[in-house]
Scaffold this active site. Sequence first.
Site, PDB file in Angstrom:
ATOM      1  N   CYS A   7       0.865  -1.185   0.000  1.00  0.00           N
ATOM      2  CA  CYS A   7       0.000   0.000   0.000  1.00  0.00           C
ATOM      3  C   CYS A   7       0.899   1.231   0.000  1.00  0.00           C
ATOM      4  CB  CYS A   7      -0.985  -0.026   1.178  1.00  0.00           C
ATOM      5  SG  CYS A   7      -0.214   0.006   2.815  1.00  0.00           S
ATOM      6  N   ASN A  10       2.260   1.449   4.399  1.00  0.00           N
ATOM      7  CA  ASN A  10       2.556   0.164   5.065  1.00  0.00           C
ATOM      8  C   ASN A  10       2.255   0.211   6.571  1.00  0.00           C
ATOM      9  OD1 ASN A  10       5.435  -2.073   5.514  1.00  0.00           O
ATOM     10  ND2 ASN A  10       3.321  -2.618   5.118  1.00  0.00           N
ATOM     11  N   CYS A  12      -1.447   0.676   7.409  1.00  0.00           N
ATOM     12  CA  CYS A  12      -2.886   0.376   7.521  1.00  0.00           C
ATOM     13  C   CYS A  12      -3.275  -0.837   6.668  1.00  0.00           C
ATOM     14  CB  CYS A  12      -3.740   1.587   7.136  1.00  0.00           C
ATOM     15  SG  CYS A  12      -3.653   2.940   8.332  1.00  0.00           S
ATOM     16  N   ARG A  13      -3.399  -0.633   5.343  1.00  0.00           N
ATOM     17  CA  ARG A  13      -4.007  -1.677   4.517  1.00  0.00           C
ATOM     18  C   ARG A  13      -3.116  -2.885   4.297  1.00  0.00           C
ATOM     19  NH1 ARG A  13      -5.078   2.143  -0.390  1.00  0.00           N
ATOM     20  NH2 ARG A  13      -3.138   2.964   0.507  1.00  0.00           N
ATOM     21  N   SER A  14      -1.849  -2.680   3.885  1.00  0.00           N
ATOM     22  CA  SER A  14      -1.040  -3.862   3.546  1.00  0.00           C
ATOM     23  C   SER A  14      -0.647  -4.700   4.772  1.00  0.00           C
ATOM     24  CB  SER A  14       0.172  -3.501   2.682  1.00  0.00           C
ATOM     25  OG  SER A  14       1.067  -2.635   3.321  1.00  0.00           O
ATOM     26  N   ASP A 120      -8.465   3.703   1.632  1.00  0.00           N
ATOM     27  CA  ASP A 120      -7.447   3.893   2.665  1.00  0.00           C
ATOM     28  C   ASP A 120      -8.094   4.399   3.961  1.00  0.00           C
ATOM     29  OD1 ASP A 120      -5.284   4.515   4.214  1.00  0.00           O
ATOM     30  OD2 ASP A 120      -4.127   5.368   2.554  1.00  0.00           O
TER      31      ASP A 120
HETATM   32  P1  4NP Z   1      -1.771   2.841   4.147  1.00  0.00           P
HETATM   33  O1  4NP Z   1      -2.392   4.212   4.722  1.00  0.00           O
HETATM   34  O2  4NP Z   1      -1.223   3.161   2.782  1.00  0.00           O
HETATM   35  O3  4NP Z   1      -2.959   1.927   4.075  1.00  0.00           O
HETATM   36  O4  4NP Z   1      -0.723   2.397   5.132  1.00  0.00           O
HETATM   37  C1  4NP Z   1      -1.647   5.386   4.888  1.00  0.00           C
HETATM   38  C2  4NP Z   1      -0.970   5.601   6.054  1.00  0.00           C
HETATM   39  C3  4NP Z   1      -0.270   6.782   6.243  1.00  0.00           C
HETATM   40  C4  4NP Z   1      -0.271   7.739   5.251  1.00  0.00           C
HETATM   41  C5  4NP Z   1      -0.951   7.516   4.067  1.00  0.00           C
HETATM   42  C6  4NP Z   1      -1.624   6.334   3.884  1.00  0.00           C
HETATM   43  N1  4NP Z   1       0.410   8.966   5.443  1.00  0.00           N
HETATM   44  O5  4NP Z   1       0.234   9.897   4.633  1.00  0.00           O
HETATM   45  O6  4NP Z   1       1.152   9.108   6.420  1.00  0.00           O
END
Ligand code: 4NP
Length: 146
Positions: A7, A10, A12-14, A120
């Site tokens: 994702c 790294n 939340c989703r992955s 997300d």
């Molecule tokens: P992920 O979500 O891609 O599912 O891990 C996010 C976590 C943090 C951020 C963006 C997306 N960020 O901008 O910090």
Amino acid sequence: MRVLFVCLGNICRSPSAEGVTRAMAQTVGLTLDSAGTAGWHVGNPPYAPMQEAALKRGYDLSPLRARQFTAADFDSFDLIIAMDATNLSDINGLRPIGNDTPVRVFTDYAPETGADHVPDPYYTRDFDGCLDLIETCATALIRDLA
Ligand code: 4NP
């Protein structure tokens, strides 16, 4: 079979996809990992609200640590699974010449959901909806790989 979930952050989703698939696939013999296309959270555990929602369903994400996706991952994994189309294009932008490792979007395994990406929850704040979709996609992935 080595499968890498990717994702953006790294956190939340992955990592959730990794933890859920690991819990569901204990007997299938999969090697699982996750990574982010961005390096902002390298070394950090999954986002606390994500961990909390996952733990309520029995998935302990606390041992996981964020790392950034690299071109070397194309050689280290047999299948790379992106959470959305941006991840897909960022991943493919790093593909080494001559490499043909498949890269898929997770929701492609579960067309009946009507979803074309995993939204997300860092932005939507819908951590349970994210886990619902990941559970459906993981079930379909495991069936596909079996
Ligand atoms: P992920 O979500 O891609 O599912 O891990 C996010 C976590 C943090 C951020 C963006 C997306 N960020 O901008 O910090």
